[in-house]
Design an enzyme around this catalytic site. Structure first.
Site, mmCIF file in Angstrom:
data_model
loop_
_atom_site.group_PDB
_atom_site.id
_atom_site.type_symbol
_atom_site.label_atom_id
_atom_site.label_comp_id
_atom_site.label_asym_id
_atom_site.label_seq_id
_atom_site.Cartn_x
_atom_site.Cartn_y
_atom_site.Cartn_z
ATOM 1 N NE ARG A 1 2.257 2.234 12.048
ATOM 2 C CZ ARG A 1 1.581 2.640 11.087
ATOM 3 N NH1 ARG A 1 1.177 3.136 9.798
ATOM 4 N NH2 ARG A 1 2.188 1.702 9.783
ATOM 5 C CD GLN B 1 -4.373 4.144 14.226
ATOM 6 O OE1 GLN B 1 -3.345 5.551 13.404
ATOM 7 N NE2 GLN B 1 -4.394 2.763 13.536
ATOM 8 C CG ASN C 1 -0.351 -0.615 2.477
ATOM 9 O OD1 ASN C 1 0.867 0.198 3.020
ATOM 10 N ND2 ASN C 1 -1.451 -0.202 3.740
ATOM 11 C CG HIS D 1 -4.385 4.148 9.915
ATOM 12 N ND1 HIS D 1 -3.470 3.434 10.804
ATOM 13 C CD2 HIS D 1 -3.542 3.984 8.321
ATOM 14 C CE1 HIS D 1 -3.037 3.126 9.627
ATOM 15 N NE2 HIS D 1 -2.507 3.168 8.486
HETATM 16 P P1 NDP Z 1 10.375 1.442 3.406
HETATM 17 O O1 NDP Z 1 10.949 1.209 4.258
HETATM 18 O O2 NDP Z 1 10.230 1.780 1.674
HETATM 19 O O3 NDP Z 1 11.390 3.333 3.493
HETATM 20 C C1 NDP Z 1 10.774 3.716 5.210
HETATM 21 C C2 NDP Z 1 11.999 4.705 4.994
HETATM 22 O O4 NDP Z 1 12.624 5.453 5.884
HETATM 23 C C3 NDP Z 1 13.223 4.213 4.651
HETATM 24 O O5 NDP Z 1 14.378 5.480 3.766
HETATM 25 C C4 NDP Z 1 14.421 4.605 5.574
HETATM 26 O O6 NDP Z 1 15.771 4.729 5.371
HETATM 27 C C5 NDP Z 1 13.885 5.671 6.099
HETATM 28 N N1 NDP Z 1 14.097 5.833 7.520
HETATM 29 C C6 NDP Z 1 13.884 5.152 8.339
HETATM 30 N N2 NDP Z 1 14.491 6.008 9.678
HETATM 31 C C7 NDP Z 1 14.628 6.839 9.771
HETATM 32 C C8 NDP Z 1 15.341 8.041 10.319
HETATM 33 N N3 NDP Z 1 15.531 7.405 11.925
HETATM 34 N N4 NDP Z 1 15.443 8.235 9.297
HETATM 35 C C9 NDP Z 1 15.488 9.755 8.209
HETATM 36 N N5 NDP Z 1 14.582 8.352 7.726
HETATM 37 C C10 NDP Z 1 14.755 7.005 8.169
HETATM 38 O O7 NDP Z 1 8.602 2.430 3.975
HETATM 39 P P2 NDP Z 1 7.486 2.629 2.967
HETATM 40 O O8 NDP Z 1 7.749 4.016 2.536
HETATM 41 O O9 NDP Z 1 6.421 1.656 2.260
HETATM 42 O O10 NDP Z 1 6.453 2.939 4.861
HETATM 43 C C11 NDP Z 1 6.853 3.485 5.559
HETATM 44 C C12 NDP Z 1 5.985 3.964 6.614
HETATM 45 O O11 NDP Z 1 5.096 4.364 6.461
HETATM 46 C C13 NDP Z 1 5.705 2.729 7.402
HETATM 47 O O12 NDP Z 1 6.577 1.881 7.888
HETATM 48 C C14 NDP Z 1 4.012 2.591 8.020
HETATM 49 O O13 NDP Z 1 4.710 3.113 9.252
HETATM 50 C C15 NDP Z 1 4.298 3.965 6.878
HETATM 51 N N6 NDP Z 1 2.909 3.277 6.624
HETATM 52 C C16 NDP Z 1 1.156 4.149 6.755
HETATM 53 C C17 NDP Z 1 0.587 3.371 5.943
HETATM 54 C C18 NDP Z 1 -0.699 4.183 6.356
HETATM 55 O O14 NDP Z 1 -2.102 3.388 5.683
HETATM 56 N N7 NDP Z 1 -1.177 5.631 6.637
HETATM 57 C C19 NDP Z 1 0.094 2.329 4.715
HETATM 58 C C20 NDP Z 1 1.580 2.278 5.082
HETATM 59 C C21 NDP Z 1 3.338 2.784 5.609
HETATM 60 P P3 NDP Z 1 17.041 4.072 4.775
HETATM 61 O O15 NDP Z 1 16.241 3.180 4.364
HETATM 62 O O16 NDP Z 1 17.560 4.779 3.437
HETATM 63 O O17 NDP Z 1 17.780 3.814 6.475
#
Ligand code: NDP
Length: 400
Positions: A285, A314, A147, A333
């Site tokens: 989140r 939630q 998603n 959500h």
């Molecule tokens: P990904 O794993 O593709 O991306 C997460 C990114 O966050 C990575 O690029 C990672 O960086 C980065 N990251 C982690 N920690 C840090 C930090 N301390 N500072 C800066 N960047 C950081 O996940 P998605 O993009 O698919 O999803 C991200 C989040 O979105 C999910 O974990 C979830 O919480 C939320 N989400 C919400 C949904 C909703 O329905 N509202 C549905 C799906 C997701 P790097 O890899 O470079 O370390």
């Protein structure tokens, strides 16, 4: 025989739908980075139907029962008398989703001695105490990418809704009004603004790509740099700190997972570094932000708007300040659980279960925890520890 406990959100108030607004979903074969969509051996549901609520059962009952397993599906997840708590003692697998999260705290994990796997039907496994799962050798998996694009579309919608003051203007129509000045006194064009994402993972990068045609200046902050070719293509400015990003951006969107390193990254101190009148979008989140600091920043005008669909806990209690703070565009959500997304995460959950029961490796990109440590996407995007503290407050929710 395994007992599988699946926690899903409630059916529609008016009952499970008998028909739908549309007849089909577009066929998508691969995600933008080439990853294939879920590949279960079969599915027992019609894509485009409501699978994520209790009666939809993620389309899993036929498959599980045909293989001799027991499936318990419930929305009762909070408080000591919940069905989840009652069923945990002999559960082997718990399936939950972020929209109506079954908080898998260390206490709950301790009360489930047979528990071997926790599956997030969606993305974001912060509602599970990952440290407790690691300590117990429990596998945690999620349906990576299912998603991400759905959420990115929601982010784009919310940015436009806030900047152009859509929601109050729509309310004028509902209320029978026609005061144009009231509607436009807070309405701007997005064109030319500086827009930045905290994290450029699957969602963050997609948001950048979706916004490019609006002729905005794009920024990102991430622990790892994107490839130079992508930075060039999107004309991106990389920031190595949150402060550097927020000092220049008119719109900030949070797209990183919640883990101990990111919890409350937006707080009274970091909000001071935002441009006055910035817009903040958080579909990642709720706990990335300090709840009361967001409400205060909207009251003072430090933020011009806040929108998102993620809360903590939630469901959000009726007196959660984000329900009533000014200039917000909150929804429950929903961004990652469109009917389109449900078809993908239901199929992905089935794929994970098939792998588990057939003794095959679960796709590496779906793994968050395995063998006592962070694995797969978990090793890349999360940090060890626990982010479920305070989740017991969800038991205070009462539907009107
Ligand atoms: P990904 O794993 O593709 O991306 C997460 C990114 O966050 C990575 O690029 C990672 O960086 C980065 N990251 C982690 N920690 C840090 C930090 N301390 N500072 C800066 N960047 C950081 O996940 P998605 O993009 O698919 O999803 C991200 C989040 O979105 C999910 O974990 C979830 O919480 C939320 N989400 C919400 C949904 C909703 O329905 N509202 C549905 C799906 C997701 P790097 O890899 O470079 O370390």
């Amino acid at each position: 025989m395994a007992k599988v406990v699946c926690v899903l959100y409630d059916d529609p108030v008016g009952g499970y739908p008998k028909n739908y607004a549309r007849d089909d979903l577009p066929l998508i074969e691969r995600y933008p980075d080439g990853q294939t969509l879920p590949t279960p051996r079969a599915i027992d549901f019609r894509p485009g139907t409501l699978l994520g609520s209790v009666s939809g059962e993620l389309g899993l009952r036929k498959y599980l029962e045909a293989n001799g397993h027991q499936l318990v599906v419930t929305s009762s997840k909070d408080g000591v008398d919940s069905v989840l708590d009652r069923e945990l003692h002999d559960a082997e697998i718990v399936i939950s989703q972020p929209f109506w999260p079954a908080y898998m705290t260390a206490e709950r994990i301790a009360r489930a001695p047979k528990l071997k796997m926790i599956v997030t039907a969606g993305i974001g496994s912060d509602h599970t105490d990952l440290q407790a799962a690691m300590d117990r050798g429990i596998t945690v998996a999620e349906v990576t990418y299912c998603n991400s694009n759905s959420v990115a579309e929601h982010v784009a919608m919310m940015i436009l809704a806030l900047v152009r003051n859509y929601i109050p203007s729509y309310r004028q129509v509902l209320d029978g009004g026609w005061n144009i000045a009231d509607c436009v006194a807070r309405s701007y064009d997005l064109e030319g603004m500086n827009v930045g994402t905290v994290a450029a993972g699957r969602i963050g990068l997609r948001v950048l790509r979706l916004l490019k045609p609006f002729d905005v200046k794009l920024h990102y902050m991430d622990r790892h740099r994107l490839p130079e070719s992508v930075e060039k293509e999107l004309n991106l400015t990389h920031h190595s700190s949150l402060e550097s990003l927020t000092r220049v951006c008119d719109v900030v969107t949070l797209n990183c997972p919640l883990h101990p390193e990111t919890e409350h990254m937006i707080n009274p101190k970091t909000l001071k570094n935002f441009k006055r009148g910035a817009y903040l979008i958080n579909t990642a989140r709720g706990k990335l932000c300090d709840r009361d600091a967001i409400a205060a920043a909207l009251e003072s005008g430090q933020l011009a708007g806040y929108a998102g669909d993620v809360w903590f806990p939630q469901p959000a209690p009726a007196d959660h300040p984000w329900r009533r703070m000014p200039h917000h565009g909150m929804t429950p959500h929903i961004s990652g659980t469109s009917l389109s997304a449900q078809a993908r995460y239901a199929a992905g959950t089935r794929e994970i279960l098939e792998s588990y029961f057939e003794g095959r490796a679960i796709r590496n990109e779906y793994l968050v925890v395995q063998g006592g440590k962070l694995a797969g996407v978990g090793a890349h995007s999360y940090s060890a520890g626990n982010a479920t503290g305070g989740s017991e407050e969800a038991a205070r929710f009462r539907q009107k």
